[in-house]
Design a protein around this motif. Sequence first.
Motif, PDB file in Angstrom:
ATOM      1  N   ILE A 139       0.664  -1.205   0.099  1.00 15.52           N
ATOM      2  CA  ILE A 139      -0.025  -0.088  -0.103  1.00 15.52           C
ATOM      3  C   ILE A 139       0.927   1.198   0.001  1.00 15.52           C
ATOM      4  O   ILE A 139       1.822   1.183   0.549  1.00 15.52           O
ATOM      5  CB  ILE A 139      -0.916  -0.084   1.115  1.00 15.52           C
ATOM      6  N   CYS A 140       0.334   2.324  -0.825  1.00 13.60           N
ATOM      7  CA  CYS A 140       1.309   3.335  -0.681  1.00 13.60           C
ATOM      8  C   CYS A 140      -0.092   4.550  -0.859  1.00 13.60           C
ATOM      9  O   CYS A 140      -0.752   4.783  -1.546  1.00 13.60           O
ATOM     10  CB  CYS A 140       2.094   3.600  -2.056  1.00 13.60           C
ATOM     11  N   SER A 141       0.276   5.518   0.152  1.00 11.32           N
ATOM     12  CA  SER A 141      -0.628   6.990   0.103  1.00 11.32           C
ATOM     13  C   SER A 141       0.370   7.847  -0.683  1.00 11.32           C
ATOM     14  O   SER A 141       0.912   8.438  -0.109  1.00 11.32           O
ATOM     15  CB  SER A 141      -0.908   7.254   1.614  1.00 11.32           C
ATOM     16  N   TYR A 142      -0.054   7.871  -1.908  1.00 13.60           N
ATOM     17  CA  TYR A 142       0.869   8.607  -2.894  1.00 13.60           C
ATOM     18  C   TYR A 142       0.752   9.989  -2.678  1.00 13.60           C
ATOM     19  O   TYR A 142       1.489  10.858  -3.278  1.00 13.60           O
ATOM     20  CB  TYR A 142       0.745   8.016  -4.151  1.00 13.60           C
ATOM     21  N   ARG A 143      -0.541  10.331  -2.341  1.00 11.46           N
ATOM     22  CA  ARG A 143      -0.548  11.900  -2.091  1.00 11.46           C
ATOM     23  C   ARG A 143       0.314  12.574  -1.212  1.00 11.46           C
ATOM     24  O   ARG A 143       0.549  13.727  -0.996  1.00 11.46           O
ATOM     25  CB  ARG A 143      -2.094  12.195  -1.417  1.00 11.46           C
ATOM     26  N   LYS A 144       1.272  11.686  -0.445  1.00 10.39           N
ATOM     27  CA  LYS A 144       2.187  12.170   0.387  1.00 10.39           C
ATOM     28  C   LYS A 144       3.425  12.536  -0.503  1.00 10.39           C
ATOM     29  O   LYS A 144       4.261  13.209   0.008  1.00 10.39           O
ATOM     30  CB  LYS A 144       2.742  11.246   1.578  1.00 10.39           C
ATOM     31  N   SER A 145       3.522  12.170  -1.698  1.00 14.16           N
ATOM     32  CA  SER A 145       4.756  12.445  -2.691  1.00 14.16           C
ATOM     33  C   SER A 145       4.209  13.045  -4.175  1.00 14.16           C
ATOM     34  O   SER A 145       4.975  13.880  -4.414  1.00 14.16           O
ATOM     35  CB  SER A 145       5.367  11.293  -3.016  1.00 14.16           C
ATOM     36  N   LEU A 146       2.804  12.973  -4.277  1.00 13.41           N
ATOM     37  CA  LEU A 146       2.444  13.759  -5.583  1.00 13.41           C
ATOM     38  C   LEU A 146       1.713  14.729  -5.251  1.00 13.41           C
ATOM     39  O   LEU A 146       0.858  14.701  -4.121  1.00 13.41           O
ATOM     40  CB  LEU A 146       1.987  12.572  -6.335  1.00 13.41           C
ATOM     41  N   PRO A 147       1.544  15.801  -6.001  1.00 11.20           N
ATOM     42  CA  PRO A 147       0.637  17.077  -5.928  1.00 11.20           C
ATOM     43  C   PRO A 147      -1.039  16.636  -5.983  1.00 11.20           C
ATOM     44  O   PRO A 147      -1.594  17.385  -7.091  1.00 11.20           O
ATOM     45  CB  PRO A 147       1.200  18.114  -6.674  1.00 11.20           C
ATOM     46  N   THR A 148      -1.502  15.805  -5.463  1.00 15.69           N
ATOM     47  CA  THR A 148      -2.780  15.261  -5.545  1.00 15.69           C
ATOM     48  C   THR A 148      -3.546  15.568  -4.598  1.00 15.69           C
ATOM     49  O   THR A 148      -3.170  15.800  -3.506  1.00 15.69           O
ATOM     50  CB  THR A 148      -2.899  13.578  -6.190  1.00 15.69           C
ATOM     51  N   LEU A 308      14.268  15.202  12.686  1.00 19.36           N
ATOM     52  CA  LEU A 308      13.591  16.261  12.019  1.00 19.36           C
ATOM     53  C   LEU A 308      13.840  15.715  10.299  1.00 19.36           C
ATOM     54  O   LEU A 308      14.815  15.336  10.126  1.00 19.36           O
ATOM     55  CB  LEU A 308      14.401  17.258  12.290  1.00 19.36           C
ATOM     56  N   CYS A 309      12.803  16.116   9.583  1.00 17.76           N
ATOM     57  CA  CYS A 309      12.752  15.381   8.328  1.00 17.76           C
ATOM     58  C   CYS A 309      12.910  16.892   7.363  1.00 17.76           C
ATOM     59  O   CYS A 309      11.932  17.738   7.193  1.00 17.76           O
ATOM     60  CB  CYS A 309      11.610  14.926   7.847  1.00 17.76           C
ATOM     61  N   ILE A 310      13.714  16.844   6.501  1.00 18.10           N
ATOM     62  CA  ILE A 310      14.094  18.077   5.720  1.00 18.10           C
ATOM     63  C   ILE A 310      13.319  17.653   4.383  1.00 18.10           C
ATOM     64  O   ILE A 310      13.632  16.558   3.728  1.00 18.10           O
ATOM     65  CB  ILE A 310      15.675  18.279   5.420  1.00 18.10           C
ATOM     66  N   PRO A 311      12.521  18.564   3.859  1.00 21.94           N
ATOM     67  CA  PRO A 311      11.743  18.434   2.485  1.00 21.94           C
ATOM     68  C   PRO A 311      12.673  18.337   1.619  1.00 21.94           C
ATOM     69  O   PRO A 311      13.877  19.266   1.246  1.00 21.94           O
ATOM     70  CB  PRO A 311      10.830  19.290   2.354  1.00 21.94           C
ATOM     71  N   ILE A 312      13.003  17.516   0.323  1.00 18.26           N
ATOM     72  CA  ILE A 312      13.831  17.413  -0.584  1.00 18.26           C
ATOM     73  C   ILE A 312      12.955  17.147  -1.954  1.00 18.26           C
ATOM     74  O   ILE A 312      13.718  16.885  -2.912  1.00 18.26           O
ATOM     75  CB  ILE A 312      14.903  16.379  -0.300  1.00 18.26           C
ATOM     76  N   ASP A 313      11.639  17.167  -1.954  1.00 12.00           N
ATOM     77  CA  ASP A 313      10.746  16.760  -3.055  1.00 12.00           C
ATOM     78  C   ASP A 313      11.022  17.637  -4.325  1.00 12.00           C
ATOM     79  O   ASP A 313      11.795  18.655  -4.242  1.00 12.00           O
ATOM     80  CB  ASP A 313       9.296  16.462  -2.683  1.00 12.00           C
ATOM     81  N   GLN A 314      10.444  17.185  -5.496  1.00  8.68           N
ATOM     82  CA  GLN A 314      10.383  17.747  -6.892  1.00  8.68           C
ATOM     83  C   GLN A 314      10.122  19.306  -6.877  1.00  8.68           C
ATOM     84  O   GLN A 314      10.156  19.728  -7.717  1.00  8.68           O
ATOM     85  CB  GLN A 314       9.764  16.888  -7.628  1.00  8.68           C
TER      86      GLN A 314
END
Length: 334
Positions: A139-148, A308-314
């Motif tokens: 399972i993947c909650s892809y809204r955590k990685s994609l702009p949906t 602490l989690c640094i954002p590195i996404d697209q």
Amino acid sequence: YHYILFIMEIGSDYNLNIKFDSNNLFYATGRIAIKKILKKINKNNEKCLIPNYLCDSIYNCFDNFDYYKINNNFDIDIEYLTSIITKNNYKLIFIINYFGYIDKNIEFISKLCKKNNILVIEDFTHNIYSEKFYGDISICSYRKSLPTPFGAIVIDTNNILNINKKKSINFIYIFLIILKLIGMFLKNYFNIKWIWRPILLFCEENIDKINYSDFDYLNNLFYKYYYDQDDKYIRIKNFKYLQNKLKIKTLDKFANTYFCFPILFDNKEERDKIKNILIKNKIYCPIYWPLNFDKDKECNHYITNHILCIPIDQRYNIENMKYIANIINEHLCI
């Protein structure tokens, strides 16, 4: 040969060409997907195994469970897991790939579970671009990685769920999607928090109340439209920049991951100080995860209090990473 061809229209408007991914299941959120899975495979509410480091959305899906232990370095405590599986009967185990890291003992764990008739549910939300899965159900909650606005995918390779993918339309659900898209637009282009934040909160609070089919065609479309392997390489590039430039390092096991840049500080005070300084510079770093539900202190609070989690996404480039690295390095007590 032109006169023997069947003539199609050339030019003019585009046709609507929609291709659905009929091999997988799609839901509005990861928690809805988990509840649907449990309803299907655990009708008698048998005991399950869940990690003692997790978010409240996953925790709230389970009624009858035991914790297995996650060590401070994000590995599963294999001795403890073997011990409780040997002594007790479980229907399934829920395993999270933390920040994209797949446990070093996953093959042993998979064999152990198979031997004891325990289904493995793999959560690959943190490694959305993975091409290899170990779970019976993934399972993947892809809204955590994609702009949906919403979106989760369930990969049921062996058709364990045997779900009938019937078509249905829920206009309240469509309304929530449109409303959330409006909220996302307002956040992106106007950023007036007192306007967009209530909209997004309203959508999030009400999405669980919707009763819709097991094959969500709208989120299928969102997934196919926004999923882009090129985004992975942007994330990797950003990750490697921080890895090279920051004075404080992430764990070696996260070297090939790309969900975020997780940092474990030596103490909570230092973590909180850096977090607050970043906020003052409009850099918002999430903490995975607040364990407010853990009244009996059975969960791993060490990680929660030090990470602490640094954002590195697209959405970000090297200049953004440079800005973040300079601020952190300037204020670190090293």
